[in-house]
Motif scaffolding. Structure first.
Motif, mmCIF file in Angstrom:
data_model
loop_
_atom_site.group_PDB
_atom_site.id
_atom_site.type_symbol
_atom_site.label_atom_id
_atom_site.label_comp_id
_atom_site.label_asym_id
_atom_site.label_seq_id
_atom_site.Cartn_x
_atom_site.Cartn_y
_atom_site.Cartn_z
ATOM 1 N N CYS A 182 1.772 -2.720 1.754
ATOM 2 C CA CYS A 182 2.058 -1.921 2.942
ATOM 3 C C CYS A 182 0.737 -1.482 3.556
ATOM 4 O O CYS A 182 -0.112 -0.896 2.875
ATOM 5 N N CYS A 197 0.991 2.794 3.648
ATOM 6 C CA CYS A 197 0.929 3.642 2.443
ATOM 7 C C CYS A 197 0.289 2.934 1.252
ATOM 8 O O CYS A 197 0.045 3.560 0.225
ATOM 9 N N CYS A 213 8.451 -1.864 4.086
ATOM 10 C CA CYS A 213 8.052 -1.161 2.874
ATOM 11 C C CYS A 213 9.236 -0.354 2.332
ATOM 12 O O CYS A 213 9.805 0.462 3.054
ATOM 13 N N CYS A 228 7.925 3.637 2.453
ATOM 14 C CA CYS A 228 7.746 4.424 3.689
ATOM 15 C C CYS A 228 8.407 3.765 4.900
ATOM 16 O O CYS A 228 8.335 4.301 6.000
#
Ligand SMILES: [Zn+2]
Length: 141
Positions: free
Chosen positions: A36, A39, A50, A53
């Motif tokens: 990701c 994050c 993701c 997040c």
């Protein structure tokens, strides 16, 4: 008219914009894992978003190809001429922080021990794509 598709129980791979990098890298002998871009969470198998997040932004990292056997199973069915039995399939922890499922080669099932160190190499899938395989350290193709 003959059907060019091999007769096998092994499903065809579906290559998408989200996983193409993985198969391209495997053909070059590299293990790439999706990350990701917001994050930093690693995920495998690759996907569009993701799970942590929900971001759609991602890039990839090249993994070390080191692996630790987390779990495994020995497949006996369905009988398939494209596979070699007994077929051990391992779930491994990668030191980068995610897991990978792959066939285990060159190790008899009764030699497998949870926690053993393995190495990710590559081999040809029944339909011609190159996929990760698990070997003893130093034994990868
Ligand atoms: Zn994320």
């Amino acid at each position: 008219m003959s059907d060019p598709t091999p007769r096998t129980a092994v499903p065809n791979l579906i290559i998408t914009e989200d996983n193409k990098f993985f198969f391209d890298a495997a053909r070059e002998g590299r293990l790439e894992i999706q990350r990701c871009a917001d994050c930093g969470e690693l995920r495998h198998p690759p996907g569009p978003a993701c799970p942590k997040c929900r971001s759609f932004n991602w890039d990839t990292i090249e993994a070390s190809r080191k692996a630790t056997l987390h779990s495994y199973t020995v497949v006996h069915h369905p009988p398939d001429p494209s596979l070699t039995y007994p077929l051990a399939v391992g779930l491994v922890d990668l030191p980068e922080g995610t897991r990978l499922v792959a066939d285990i080669e060159g190790i008899e099932p009764d030699e497998l021990e949870l926690g053993m160190e393995l190495e990710v190499g590559f081999g040809e899938h029944a339909h011609g794509e190159i996929l990760p395989r698990l070997f003893r350290p130093g034994g990868a193709a």
